[in-house]
Scaffold this motif. Structure first.
Motif, mmCIF file in Angstrom:
data_model
loop_
_atom_site.group_PDB
_atom_site.id
_atom_site.type_symbol
_atom_site.label_atom_id
_atom_site.label_comp_id
_atom_site.label_asym_id
_atom_site.label_seq_id
_atom_site.Cartn_x
_atom_site.Cartn_y
_atom_site.Cartn_z
ATOM 1 N N PHE A 186 0.828 -1.210 0.000
ATOM 2 C CA PHE A 186 0.000 0.000 0.000
ATOM 3 C C PHE A 186 0.863 1.261 0.000
ATOM 4 O O PHE A 186 0.604 2.208 -0.753
ATOM 5 N N LEU A 187 1.896 1.274 0.842
ATOM 6 C CA LEU A 187 2.764 2.450 0.916
ATOM 7 C C LEU A 187 3.536 2.648 -0.384
ATOM 8 O O LEU A 187 3.729 3.777 -0.841
ATOM 9 N N HIS A 188 3.957 1.556 -0.984
ATOM 10 C CA HIS A 188 4.679 1.675 -2.244
ATOM 11 C C HIS A 188 3.763 2.217 -3.341
ATOM 12 O O HIS A 188 4.214 2.926 -4.239
ATOM 13 N N LEU A 189 2.479 1.899 -3.244
ATOM 14 C CA LEU A 189 1.523 2.342 -4.258
ATOM 15 C C LEU A 189 1.109 3.790 -4.057
ATOM 16 O O LEU A 189 0.995 4.560 -5.016
ATOM 17 N N ALA A 190 0.871 4.193 -2.782
ATOM 18 C CA ALA A 190 0.285 5.505 -2.508
ATOM 19 C C ALA A 190 1.301 6.566 -2.108
ATOM 20 O O ALA A 190 0.977 7.755 -2.098
ATOM 21 N N ALA A 191 2.529 6.166 -1.773
ATOM 22 C CA ALA A 191 3.579 7.145 -1.450
ATOM 23 C C ALA A 191 4.335 7.519 -2.712
ATOM 24 O O ALA A 191 4.209 6.868 -3.754
ATOM 25 N N VAL A 192 5.128 8.578 -2.623
ATOM 26 C CA VAL A 192 5.941 9.014 -3.764
ATOM 27 C C VAL A 192 7.211 8.164 -3.823
ATOM 28 O O VAL A 192 7.998 8.152 -2.874
ATOM 29 N N VAL A 193 7.387 7.447 -4.924
ATOM 30 C CA VAL A 193 8.631 6.719 -5.169
ATOM 31 C C VAL A 193 9.379 7.506 -6.232
ATOM 32 O O VAL A 193 8.990 7.499 -7.403
ATOM 33 N N PRO A 194 10.424 8.211 -5.870
ATOM 34 C CA PRO A 194 11.087 9.128 -6.809
ATOM 35 C C PRO A 194 11.462 8.500 -8.140
ATOM 36 O O PRO A 194 11.264 9.118 -9.196
ATOM 37 N N ARG A 195 11.991 7.299 -8.124
ATOM 38 C CA ARG A 195 12.398 6.654 -9.376
ATOM 39 C C ARG A 195 11.196 6.456 -10.294
ATOM 40 O O ARG A 195 11.281 6.689 -11.509
ATOM 41 N N GLU A 196 10.069 6.049 -9.726
ATOM 42 C CA GLU A 196 8.866 5.840 -10.534
ATOM 43 C C GLU A 196 8.317 7.173 -11.035
ATOM 44 O O GLU A 196 7.804 7.266 -12.156
ATOM 45 N N LEU A 197 8.408 8.210 -10.205
ATOM 46 C CA LEU A 197 7.957 9.531 -10.630
ATOM 47 C C LEU A 197 8.826 10.040 -11.780
ATOM 48 O O LEU A 197 8.319 10.626 -12.745
ATOM 49 N N THR A 198 10.119 9.783 -11.695
ATOM 50 C CA THR A 198 11.029 10.176 -12.774
ATOM 51 C C THR A 198 10.665 9.481 -14.078
ATOM 52 O O THR A 198 10.631 10.105 -15.148
ATOM 53 N N LEU A 199 10.373 8.186 -14.005
ATOM 54 C CA LEU A 199 9.985 7.441 -15.200
ATOM 55 C C LEU A 199 8.688 7.985 -15.791
ATOM 56 O O LEU A 199 8.550 8.117 -17.008
ATOM 57 N N SER A 200 7.739 8.296 -14.911
ATOM 58 C CA SER A 200 6.456 8.805 -15.402
ATOM 59 C C SER A 200 6.621 10.164 -16.068
ATOM 60 O O SER A 200 5.960 10.465 -17.058
ATOM 61 N N PHE A 201 7.502 11.009 -15.546
ATOM 62 C CA PHE A 201 7.771 12.300 -16.168
ATOM 63 C C PHE A 201 8.418 12.118 -17.540
ATOM 64 O O PHE A 201 8.306 12.979 -18.411
ATOM 65 N N GLY A 202 9.093 10.979 -17.715
ATOM 66 C CA GLY A 202 9.712 10.687 -19.004
ATOM 67 C C GLY A 202 8.771 10.030 -19.985
ATOM 68 O O GLY A 202 9.193 9.618 -21.075
ATOM 69 N N GLY A 203 7.496 9.903 -19.598
ATOM 70 C CA GLY A 203 6.498 9.327 -20.486
ATOM 71 C C GLY A 203 6.399 7.824 -20.436
ATOM 72 O O GLY A 203 5.724 7.214 -21.271
ATOM 73 N N ILE A 204 7.047 7.193 -19.444
ATOM 74 C CA ILE A 204 7.001 5.734 -19.310
ATOM 75 C C ILE A 204 5.859 5.349 -18.379
ATOM 76 O O ILE A 204 5.842 5.735 -17.207
ATOM 77 N N SER A 205 4.891 4.604 -18.875
ATOM 78 C CA SER A 205 3.741 4.195 -18.080
ATOM 79 C C SER A 205 4.106 3.012 -17.207
ATOM 80 O O SER A 205 4.718 2.043 -17.650
ATOM 81 N N LEU A 206 3.744 3.100 -15.927
ATOM 82 C CA LEU A 206 4.039 2.024 -14.976
ATOM 83 C C LEU A 206 2.838 1.116 -14.762
ATOM 84 O O LEU A 206 2.935 0.122 -14.060
ATOM 85 N N HIS A 207 1.688 1.479 -15.351
ATOM 86 C CA HIS A 207 0.472 0.664 -15.306
ATOM 87 C C HIS A 207 0.096 0.308 -13.863
ATOM 88 O O HIS A 207 -0.161 -0.846 -13.528
ATOM 89 N N GLN A 208 0.047 1.329 -13.006
ATOM 90 C CA GLN A 208 -0.340 1.121 -11.618
ATOM 91 C C GLN A 208 -1.731 1.702 -11.373
ATOM 92 O O GLN A 208 -2.145 2.647 -12.066
ATOM 93 N N PRO A 209 -2.466 1.144 -10.392
ATOM 94 C CA PRO A 209 -3.819 1.652 -10.110
ATOM 95 C C PRO A 209 -3.836 3.145 -9.765
ATOM 96 O O PRO A 209 -4.784 3.845 -10.098
ATOM 97 N N VAL A 210 -2.797 3.602 -9.063
ATOM 98 C CA VAL A 210 -2.699 5.020 -8.714
ATOM 99 C C VAL A 210 -1.607 5.647 -9.579
ATOM 100 O O VAL A 210 -0.439 5.271 -9.470
ATOM 101 N N PRO A 211 -1.957 6.576 -10.485
ATOM 102 C CA PRO A 211 -0.922 7.225 -11.311
ATOM 103 C C PRO A 211 0.144 7.857 -10.428
ATOM 104 O O PRO A 211 -0.163 8.386 -9.356
ATOM 105 N N GLU A 212 1.381 7.811 -10.874
ATOM 106 C CA GLU A 212 2.470 8.287 -10.022
ATOM 107 C C GLU A 212 2.302 9.760 -9.663
ATOM 108 O O GLU A 212 2.634 10.171 -8.548
ATOM 109 N N TRP A 213 1.774 10.579 -10.575
ATOM 110 C CA TRP A 213 1.584 11.990 -10.246
ATOM 111 C C TRP A 213 0.597 12.168 -9.093
ATOM 112 O O TRP A 213 0.716 13.116 -8.296
#
Length: 239
Positions: free
Chosen positions: A42-69
């Motif tokens: 739950f924490l990994h999904l709902a908290a900010v994971v910087p590496r995943e946020l960086t990927l999402s800013f680069g246009g890479i979709s992580l296909h998670q229920p909660v968008p990284e933004w």
């Protein structure tokens, strides 16, 4: 130094501050009732994971229920333990009501969430490849404190210094208490640039850059949203 209260009365009932405290407490109770494995997920999904946020800013979709933004908002209501929650809610209780009083309910909520988002982005900027989740209301509350020190620099803060079995109290102006707090966060943030494995978010500890960034953005956004609009500048320096 632990604040207990301030001597700064309000003219409204701070419903948004109360609601934010309630939301944080309810979210923590939900966390507390999750088994360890589910909590980690739950924490990994709902908290900010910087590496995943960086990927999402680069246009890479992580296909998670909660968008990284979206975690820039959801993470503001999560806490890593009871003391983490209690400390944050104490500061919000003391300083939030006065800022809400001056901004109004709607603008205060916008202000609070915006400060939280900008604080998280500040921390992300200094740790873009970290895989450690970042969470907590500290960045948003730091924004409240940044606005408070501008609007009520001379308001008196009553606090206590825990010294073993002794708990001496102190009374200092807000500019001293909050100014010292900000300088401490900025100092440790600068230190973390040279010792990422020992201090700051890289060790899963305190996100000092989020605190410092939130404080600065709060001092900027507060006046832009009308922090001084209802009173003269002279009246705003509460005594």
């Amino acid at each position: 130094m632990v604040p207990i209260r301030d001597n700064n009365p309000t003219t409204i009932t701070p419903y948004v501050t109360y609601g934010l405290i309630a939301a944080n407490v309810l979210a923590f109770l939900y966390e507390a009732n999750l088994p360890p494995q589910a909590l980690n997920g739950f924490l990994h999904l709902a908290a900010v994971v910087p590496r995943e946020l960086t990927l999402s800013f680069g246009g890479i979709s992580l296909h998670q229920p909660v968008p990284e933004w979206a975690t820039l908002i959801t993470s503001q209501f999560l806490h890593g333990g009871f003391l983490h929650l209690a400390g944050n809610m104490l500061f919000l209780w003391i300083f939030g009501n006065n800022v809400e009083d001056k901004l109004g309910h709607a603008k205060y909520l916008l202000f609070y969430l915006s400060c939280g988002v900008l604080a998280s982005l500040t921390q992300w900027f200094f740790a873009q490849d970290s895989s450690i989740p970042s969470l907590g209301a500290s960045g948003a509350i730091a924004g409240v404190m940044g606005a408070y020190i501008l609007r009520f620099p001379n308001a008196e803060v009553l606090g206590v210094v825990p010294l073993g079995f002794f708990f001496p109290t102190f009374r200092v102006p807000a500019y001293f208490f909050l100014g010292f707090w900000f300088l401490e966060q900025a100092f440790y943030g600068l230190t973390s640039l040279e010792a990422r494995t020992n201090i700051g978010m890289e060790s899963g500890g305190i996100a000092y850059w989020a605190h410092a960034g939130g404080f600065i953005f709060g001092a900027i956004l507060g006046p832009l949203l009308g922090l001084f609009s209802d009173k003269s500048l002279e009246e705003s320096w509460y005594k």
